[in-house]
Design a protein around this motif. Sequence first.
Motif, PDB file in Angstrom:
ATOM      1  N   GLU A 195       0.728  -1.109   0.086  1.00 55.82           N
ATOM      2  CA  GLU A 195      -0.146  -0.079  -0.040  1.00 55.82           C
ATOM      3  C   GLU A 195       1.026   1.385   0.077  1.00 55.82           C
ATOM      4  O   GLU A 195       1.655   1.473   0.601  1.00 55.82           O
ATOM      5  CB  GLU A 195      -1.009  -0.064   1.295  1.00 55.82           C
ATOM      6  N   PHE A 196       0.546   2.304  -0.860  1.00 56.23           N
ATOM      7  CA  PHE A 196       1.338   3.323  -1.099  1.00 56.23           C
ATOM      8  C   PHE A 196       0.546   4.598  -0.514  1.00 56.23           C
ATOM      9  O   PHE A 196       1.187   5.754  -0.629  1.00 56.23           O
ATOM     10  CB  PHE A 196       1.928   3.654  -2.486  1.00 56.23           C
ATOM     11  N   LEU A 197      -0.457   4.602   0.068  1.00 61.84           N
ATOM     12  CA  LEU A 197      -1.406   5.726   0.681  1.00 61.84           C
ATOM     13  C   LEU A 197      -0.356   6.463   1.696  1.00 61.84           C
ATOM     14  O   LEU A 197       0.406   5.861   2.442  1.00 61.84           O
ATOM     15  CB  LEU A 197      -2.815   5.161   1.199  1.00 61.84           C
ATOM     16  N   ALA A 198      -0.752   7.636   1.734  1.00 64.37           N
ATOM     17  CA  ALA A 198      -0.020   8.530   2.773  1.00 64.37           C
ATOM     18  C   ALA A 198      -1.335   8.809   3.683  1.00 64.37           C
ATOM     19  O   ALA A 198      -2.383   9.142   3.302  1.00 64.37           O
ATOM     20  CB  ALA A 198       0.488   9.831   2.212  1.00 64.37           C
ATOM     21  N   GLU A 199      -0.932   9.050   5.130  1.00 67.78           N
ATOM     22  CA  GLU A 199      -1.827   9.497   6.105  1.00 67.78           C
ATOM     23  C   GLU A 199      -2.263  11.022   5.746  1.00 67.78           C
ATOM     24  O   GLU A 199      -1.334  11.825   5.277  1.00 67.78           O
ATOM     25  CB  GLU A 199      -1.473   9.302   7.569  1.00 67.78           C
ATOM     26  N   GLY A 200      -3.386  11.142   5.834  1.00 63.34           N
ATOM     27  CA  GLY A 200      -3.965  12.637   5.716  1.00 63.34           C
ATOM     28  C   GLY A 200      -4.656  12.846   4.363  1.00 63.34           C
ATOM     29  O   GLY A 200      -5.584  13.646   3.891  1.00 63.34           O
ATOM     30  N   GLY A 465       9.194  25.174  12.679  1.00 60.56           N
ATOM     31  CA  GLY A 465       9.827  24.154  12.265  1.00 60.56           C
ATOM     32  C   GLY A 465       9.301  23.391  10.827  1.00 60.56           C
ATOM     33  O   GLY A 465       9.689  22.436  10.395  1.00 60.56           O
ATOM     34  N   ARG A 466       8.302  24.066  10.096  1.00 56.21           N
ATOM     35  CA  ARG A 466       7.854  23.712   9.031  1.00 56.21           C
ATOM     36  C   ARG A 466       7.879  24.877   8.073  1.00 56.21           C
ATOM     37  O   ARG A 466       7.236  24.364   6.772  1.00 56.21           O
ATOM     38  CB  ARG A 466       6.279  23.384   9.236  1.00 56.21           C
ATOM     39  N   ASN A 467       8.375  25.904   8.066  1.00 60.87           N
ATOM     40  CA  ASN A 467       8.237  27.029   7.116  1.00 60.87           C
ATOM     41  C   ASN A 467       7.063  27.089   6.486  1.00 60.87           C
ATOM     42  O   ASN A 467       6.917  27.340   5.370  1.00 60.87           O
ATOM     43  CB  ASN A 467       9.540  26.613   6.236  1.00 60.87           C
TER      44      ASN A 467
HETATM   45  C1  UGA Z   1       4.210   7.849   3.644  1.00 57.81           C
HETATM   46  C2  UGA Z   1       4.330   7.657   2.083  1.00 57.81           C
HETATM   47  O1  UGA Z   1       4.262   9.062   1.462  1.00 57.81           O
HETATM   48  C3  UGA Z   1       3.517   6.711   1.615  1.00 57.81           C
HETATM   49  O2  UGA Z   1       3.495   6.336   0.230  1.00 57.81           O
HETATM   50  C4  UGA Z   1       3.675   5.392   2.441  1.00 57.81           C
HETATM   51  O3  UGA Z   1       2.338   4.447   1.851  1.00 57.81           O
HETATM   52  C5  UGA Z   1       3.693   5.748   3.517  1.00 57.81           C
HETATM   53  O4  UGA Z   1       4.683   6.486   4.287  1.00 57.81           O
HETATM   54  C6  UGA Z   1       3.939   4.316   4.665  1.00 57.81           C
HETATM   55  O5  UGA Z   1       4.457   3.229   4.170  1.00 57.81           O
HETATM   56  O6  UGA Z   1       3.317   4.591   6.106  1.00 57.81           O
HETATM   57  P1  UGA Z   1       3.170   8.991   5.415  1.00 57.81           P
HETATM   58  O7  UGA Z   1       4.008   8.652   6.292  1.00 57.81           O
HETATM   59  O8  UGA Z   1       1.607   8.835   5.736  1.00 57.81           O
HETATM   60  O9  UGA Z   1       3.322   8.257   4.091  1.00 57.81           O
HETATM   61  O10 UGA Z   1       3.384  10.578   5.060  1.00 57.81           O
HETATM   62  P2  UGA Z   1       4.347  11.522   4.035  1.00 57.81           P
HETATM   63  O11 UGA Z   1       3.206  12.561   3.356  1.00 57.81           O
HETATM   64  O12 UGA Z   1       4.993  10.698   3.359  1.00 57.81           O
HETATM   65  O13 UGA Z   1       5.286  12.308   5.298  1.00 57.81           O
HETATM   66  C7  UGA Z   1       6.020  11.737   6.107  1.00 57.81           C
HETATM   67  C8  UGA Z   1       6.844  12.598   7.070  1.00 57.81           C
HETATM   68  O14 UGA Z   1       7.655  13.370   5.996  1.00 57.81           O
HETATM   69  C9  UGA Z   1       6.048  13.450   7.583  1.00 57.81           C
HETATM   70  O15 UGA Z   1       6.432  13.875   8.743  1.00 57.81           O
HETATM   71  C10 UGA Z   1       5.889  14.933   6.631  1.00 57.81           C
HETATM   72  O16 UGA Z   1       5.758  16.118   7.554  1.00 57.81           O
HETATM   73  C11 UGA Z   1       7.332  14.753   6.202  1.00 57.81           C
HETATM   74  N1  UGA Z   1       7.730  15.441   4.875  1.00 57.81           N
HETATM   75  C12 UGA Z   1       6.938  15.205   4.005  1.00 57.81           C
HETATM   76  C13 UGA Z   1       8.625  16.620   5.141  1.00 57.81           C
HETATM   77  O17 UGA Z   1       9.200  17.161   6.103  1.00 57.81           O
HETATM   78  N2  UGA Z   1       8.762  17.239   3.812  1.00 57.81           N
HETATM   79  C14 UGA Z   1       8.171  16.949   2.606  1.00 57.81           C
HETATM   80  O18 UGA Z   1       8.532  17.499   1.479  1.00 57.81           O
HETATM   81  C15 UGA Z   1       7.525  15.944   2.658  1.00 57.81           C
END
Ligand code: UGA
Length: 492
Positions: A195-200, A465-467
Amino acid sequence: MPLTAGHLGVVHDPEVEGTARSGICCLNEGDRRLKMEFEKRILCIGAGYVGGPTMAVIADKCPQYRVELVDINEERIRRWNSEDLPIYEPGLDEIVRRARGRNLFFTTEVATAIEHSDIIFVSVNTPTKAFGQGAGQAADLQYWEKTAYQILKHSHSDKIVVEKSTLPVRTAEAMQRILHSRGTSPRFDVLSNPEFLAEGTAVENLLQPDRVLVGCMNTESGHKACDQLEAIYANWVDRSRIIRTNIWSAELSKLVANAFLAQRISAINSISALCEKTEADVDEVAHSIGLDSRIGKKFLKAGIGFGGSCFKKDILNLVYICRQHGLDEVADFWERVVEINEYQQSRFVANMISEMFNTIAGKSILVLGFAFKADTGDTRESPAAQVCRRLLEEHAQLRLCDPKALENARKELIGVQGVSFHEDPYEAAENVHAVALLTDWQCYRELDYAKVFDRMEKPAFLFDGRNLLDHRRLFEIGFNVYPVGKSPLRQL
Ligand code: UGA
Ligand code: NAD
């Protein structure tokens, strides 16, 4: 009103009546009724952040299938069956409400659920092992292995077993061996469908996936099983986006996808440190390089580092697997991604301390955000939590706000001294010395910072911390402003 999860609670929906199948003469009465009502009976073991939304979308898009989720966590199942779902995901409530009780069911009855299913997704947790061999790196496969034995024990007919959890490459081999340890009947076909979904954005990702990846054994029955799984997704996903690979490639692709995404974040965060020394602006650098179509603009947002339940655990698992194969240089390369992430958090806290006159002991800090990212209540491996722990070590007093994660924050920080939890950021801002913005919630972009400033001690410090915020405007209000990877804006 809470619903009950009756196993044989068949519904009489005209849309699904027409999907009855033949070939049901040798089934018991319960199975016979289910077969008549539904074309397929899908079960998911593990009703968490992945199992819940994924099955809800399948049920919503495929009323001809009966979809059931089973979990050993009774409280989770109780909440899936209530109006107060156990996880927050934008858009999920409506989908669950539409399908629940029609063709979507939640239960704790593992044995019956397995017995009555045709296709079983396994979506249990696979955390980093905390003990013994591989502690701190390898995947802890105990939950996954238990489900394999449960499936074996309660299966009396052929089944397709789908790995949905993220697993070390070649796990399917172990699954096949366990499932066939009592012989070849019933028959089990194991597939990998990471699964490649991201939370949110889970609902959006599930409805419009970049790709659906299905890996199978290169046998006739493996490919037939793959056809069946692909047919489920084809109800709403274009066939061109459904890709088939060998099973080991599918397993490994999941770990590699997360490693690549996390690596981009560490890459830009490493550059943010250099920007702070050189008056370059990390957002401008990210924008400039991201316009190169070979690089692309996504996942280049600098901040306090990545969090969430998977990036760190999956990279460390990749590192562990590489070391097991004697590939130490490869392992070292990926391990650095995690190290830079930790360095980024340490840098952020060190900067807070040094800018606040080298002591934060006894000072109150308003913390905006505790979730690991916006639009989720999930706090697992949250960078905000890491930063908070380090601030507490310095004896700061934290006032924590988060629009969705306060419940989890309270659980995570139970018994910890020096923290209070607040719904209202303005009230929490009373007499604080600093604001630390740690999660990129849109609602924090929209706060009235003049009002926050008025309530604070002076000089007032704001660490973004997130700009996320308008730094120039904050400076004009009177804040000393510290973004990541950009020059600070200090009042004289
Ligand atoms: C991530 C992947 O994006 C999904 O494809 C994958 O399915 C999932 O992990 C998983 O295997 O659990 P997720 O962890 O839900 O999804 O969220 P992301 O949007 O990837 O963010 C992960 C972290 O990176 C967060 O803390 C976010 O704030 C941070 N982030 C993300 C950054 O600091 N900079 C960015 O440019 C993007
Ligand atoms: P989770 O902890 O939210 O859910 C797992 C659920 O499985 C729990 O509710 C647990 O009680 C249940 N469970 C464990 N053993 C069980 C058993 N024997 N029988 C029934 N239920 C059992 O985890 P999650 O975040 O949904 O992740 C699940 C898997 O999916 C992990 O391998 C993870 O790496 C992967 N994944 C997660 C995400 C994500 O965004 N969270 C995205 C992609 C992949």
